[in-house]
Write a protein that holds these residues in place. Structure first.
Motif, PDB file in Angstrom:
ATOM      1  N   HIS A 253       0.821  -1.203   0.000  1.00  8.37           N
ATOM      2  CA  HIS A 253       0.000   0.000   0.000  1.00  8.37           C
ATOM      3  C   HIS A 253       0.863   1.264   0.000  1.00  8.37           C
ATOM      4  CE1 HIS A 253      -3.520  -2.481   0.636  1.00  8.37           C
ATOM      5  NE2 HIS A 253      -4.274  -1.396   0.606  1.00  8.37           N
ATOM      6  N   ALA A 254       1.900   1.271   0.813  1.00  3.53           N
ATOM      7  CA  ALA A 254       2.776   2.447   0.887  1.00  3.53           C
ATOM      8  C   ALA A 254       3.373   2.779  -0.479  1.00  3.53           C
ATOM      9  CB  ALA A 254       3.884   2.212   1.901  1.00  3.53           C
ATOM     10  N   PHE A 339       9.528   8.540  -5.852  1.00  2.00           N
ATOM     11  CA  PHE A 339       8.573   7.606  -5.251  1.00  2.00           C
ATOM     12  C   PHE A 339       9.158   7.011  -3.968  1.00  2.00           C
ATOM     13  CE2 PHE A 339       5.769   6.149  -9.097  1.00  2.00           C
ATOM     14  CZ  PHE A 339       5.445   7.467  -9.357  1.00  2.00           C
ATOM     15  N   THR A 340      10.423   6.604  -4.066  1.00  2.00           N
ATOM     16  CA  THR A 340      11.089   5.979  -2.912  1.00  2.00           C
ATOM     17  C   THR A 340      11.174   6.945  -1.751  1.00  2.00           C
ATOM     18  OG1 THR A 340      12.399   4.565  -4.390  1.00  2.00           O
ATOM     19  CG2 THR A 340      13.223   4.865  -2.141  1.00  2.00           C
ATOM     20  N   GLU A 341      11.543   8.175  -2.037  1.00  4.42           N
ATOM     21  CA  GLU A 341      11.651   9.183  -0.992  1.00  4.42           C
ATOM     22  C   GLU A 341      10.288   9.419  -0.331  1.00  4.42           C
ATOM     23  OE1 GLU A 341      13.718  11.857   1.440  1.00  4.42           O
ATOM     24  OE2 GLU A 341      14.419  10.284   0.067  1.00  4.42           O
ATOM     25  N   ASN A 342       9.257   9.457  -1.144  1.00  2.14           N
ATOM     26  CA  ASN A 342       7.911   9.646  -0.616  1.00  2.14           C
ATOM     27  C   ASN A 342       7.528   8.513   0.340  1.00  2.14           C
ATOM     28  OD1 ASN A 342       4.851   9.048  -0.770  1.00  2.14           O
ATOM     29  ND2 ASN A 342       4.977  11.144  -1.544  1.00  2.14           N
ATOM     30  N   VAL A 343       7.818   7.299  -0.059  1.00  2.00           N
ATOM     31  CA  VAL A 343       7.490   6.133   0.774  1.00  2.00           C
ATOM     32  C   VAL A 343       8.234   6.190   2.106  1.00  2.00           C
ATOM     33  CG1 VAL A 343       7.764   3.621   0.958  1.00  2.00           C
ATOM     34  CG2 VAL A 343       6.884   4.631  -1.157  1.00  2.00           C
ATOM     35  N   MET A 344       9.517   6.516   2.044  1.00  2.00           N
ATOM     36  CA  MET A 344      10.343   6.475   3.256  1.00  2.00           C
ATOM     37  C   MET A 344      10.078   7.650   4.197  1.00  2.00           C
ATOM     38  SD  MET A 344      11.727   3.622   2.681  1.00  2.00           S
ATOM     39  CE  MET A 344      12.731   3.515   4.162  1.00  2.00           C
ATOM     40  N   THR A 345       9.582   8.746   3.671  1.00  2.00           N
ATOM     41  CA  THR A 345       9.378   9.926   4.528  1.00  2.00           C
ATOM     42  C   THR A 345       7.913  10.201   4.859  1.00  2.00           C
ATOM     43  OG1 THR A 345       9.319  11.408   2.598  1.00  2.00           O
ATOM     44  CG2 THR A 345      11.455  11.053   3.662  1.00  2.00           C
TER      45      THR A 345
END
Length: 371
Positions: A253-254, A339-345
């Protein structure tokens, strides 16, 4: 340790009329729904309720802009109950209007406003996917931030969750497919969550079984085979909602939120895009654990070896929605880092429920594998 919590009272009715008579729907109610659902199933009863047609305020996934526009139109209306009738978008929006203060909506999602529920909330799903009727989560696209974000507080629980299979009769196959895939992934993700218990697993595994066996019937006999199974799919969605409402969903989902938020991909479809990539990575990183039980269970239903489970699920789901690489949605390779940054933050609430830890590098690797 808390094992299970089911907050709404759950009712089932065969027909809408039975619900209306039981709950005495009328002038003190605010109904939020689609014009089609209202005209087809409720208008003939002359309810005298306040009615909001959500598509008047925008199409696609629900957004902060949509909620603010509805709020502007109803802020001077007096109502005691909110009745949300629709798919996940309608139910998620309806939850917010049971609160005393919801605007500015960005402040609400940033926890800058006090959460006070001062209206009774009745939620009625018209799809077989989100399970939103039994969860305390509202998900909006925050357009100014180019992502989706979930708000999860106990004040968003419904007082009543109402299941009426009649409302699914005209659900187009595409909506059936994306919503039921969402329910399947709710069930699978919640089954391996660190918060999963024997109680939540009972709901997770039953939902998986009902949905996958239903898909096998559709694969064998065609799309119309779903019609006599709609009640089963509605119940399976509800079971999956109970499971993930307690145990939570994780990286699937994330990781789907940036795709859905930026490219307006339906929620169930964007989840499917991420699903097998995430679970193959889980399998590689931590092959022994809850995933062992999951793979054994799925292998029996699918009639395959455990190491072929995700390949076989993909084949089965492709009968409903052909899976595409991310670049076919218009995603650029450069965006994968965003996208990765959004997921992790931004998606810590979900990433806390991962089967095993996924680092920034690992999330990026998954995106790359799906590109």
């Amino acid at each position: 340790m808390k094992e299970l919590s089911i907050k709404p009272k759950i009712y089932t009715f065969d027909r809408c009329e039975e619900f209306i008579n039981k709950f005495k729907i009328g002038k003190d109610d605010l109904i939020i729904t689609s014009e089609h659902n209202y005209r087809a199933y409720f208008e003939k009863f002359n309810l005298h309720a306040h009615v909001i047609f959500i598509r008047k305020y925008g199409h696609g996934e629900p957004s902060d802009e949509m909620v603010e526009a509805i709020y502007k139109d109803i802020k001077d209306i007096s109502y005691k109950r909110v009745v949300g009738i629709g798919g996940g978008s309608v139910l998620d929006v309806s939850k917010l209007f049971a609160l005393k203060t919801i605007s500015p909506i960005i402040d609400l999602f940033d926890h800058k406003l006090q959460f006070i529920k001062n209206k009774e909330l009745i939620l009625i799903p018209t799809t077989c996917g989100t399970g939103s009727e039994v969860t305390n989560i509202s998900i909006l696209e925050l357009k100014s931030r180019h992502t989706k974000l979930g708000l999860a507080v106990d004040e968003l629980y419904a007082d009543y969750a109402i299941m009426i299979p009649e409302l699914l009769k005209e659900l187009p196959f595409g909506f059936f497919a994306t919503s039921s895939i969402d329910a399947l992934i709710h069930a699978i993700e919640s089954s391996v969550s660190p918060k999963a218990t024997s109680y939540t697993e009972m709901f997770s595994y039953k939902a998986m079984e009902m949905i996958l066996k239903g898909y096998q019937e559709i694969e064998k006999y065609g799309r119309s085979a779903r019609i006599p199974m709609l009640k089963n799919f509605l119940l399976a969605s509800n079971y999956a909602g109970i499971a993930f409402g307690n145990a939570g969903c994780g990286a699937v989902h994330a990781m789907s939120y940036p795709l859905g938020g930026n490219y307006h991909v339906p929620h169930g479809e964007s989840n499917y895009e991420m699903f097998t990539g995430v679970f193959k990575k889980y399998q590689a990183l931590k092959p022994i654990g809850k995933i062992t039980k999951l793979n054994g269970f799925l292998a029996k239903i699918l009639g395959c070896k455990e190491d072929k489970v995700y390949m076989e699920i993909e084949k089965l789901l492709n009968v409903l929605i052909p899976k595409k690489p991310l670049h076919e949605y218009g995603v650029s390779e450069e965006e994968l880092k965003e996208f990765t940054e959004n997921v992790m933050t931004k998606q810590g609430r979900l990433m806390a429920n991962n089967y095993t830890e996924l680092t920034r590098e690992t999330v990026y690797e998954i995106y790359k594998s799906l590109y």
